[in-house]
Design a protein around this motif. Structure first.
Motif, short mmCIF file in Angstrom:
data_model
loop_
_atom_site.label_atom_id
_atom_site.label_comp_id
_atom_site.label_asym_id
_atom_site.label_seq_id
_atom_site.Cartn_x
_atom_site.Cartn_y
_atom_site.Cartn_z
N LEU A 29 46.98 145.62 9.91
CA LEU A 29 46.73 145.87 11.38
C LEU A 29 45.51 146.02 11.89
CD1 LEU A 29 48.22 145.60 14.16
CD2 LEU A 29 48.75 148.12 13.88
N ASP A 30 44.73 146.94 11.02
CA ASP A 30 43.26 147.06 11.35
C ASP A 30 42.70 145.66 10.99
OD1 ASP A 30 40.84 148.57 11.19
OD2 ASP A 30 41.03 148.45 8.93
N ARG A 33 43.25 143.45 14.25
CA ARG A 33 42.32 143.89 15.21
C ARG A 33 40.72 143.57 15.05
NH1 ARG A 33 45.16 149.97 15.38
NH2 ARG A 33 46.96 149.44 16.58
#
Length: 88
Positions: A29-30, A33
């Motif tokens: 997810l990091d 993003r």
């Protein structure tokens, strides 16, 4: 040993994210993003990089019930991956 990886714009962008702090562990997810890529683009790139020896992956050791979230899979550039990413 690090194998060659075709340097598409998407691969180059993901590598640039890793090179911001080569020693840092990053999770999916990091990376989504920061890179701006959806999972359907990001995860195939991570798989190619891992198979080529540019990154290594490990699962976080935690109890999901206690943490209130699933365990994360963390990715980090290997020493060979750092050198290869910086060279090309």
């Amino acid at each position: 040993m690090v194998e060659s990886v075709r340097a598409t714009p998407a691969v180059s962008r993901v590598l640039a994210v890793f090179l911001e702090d080569p020693a840092a562990d990053r999770y999916g997810l990091d990376l989504m993003r920061v890179s701006g890529y959806p999972s359907g683009t990001l995860y195939p790139i991570l798989t190619r990089l891992e198979r080529a020896g540019w990154i290594e992956a490990r699962w976080e050791q935690l109890d999901p019930a206690v943490a209130g979230r699933p365990a994360r899979k963390y990715y980090r550039l290997t020493a060979g991956g750092v050198a290869a990413a910086r060279n090309g």
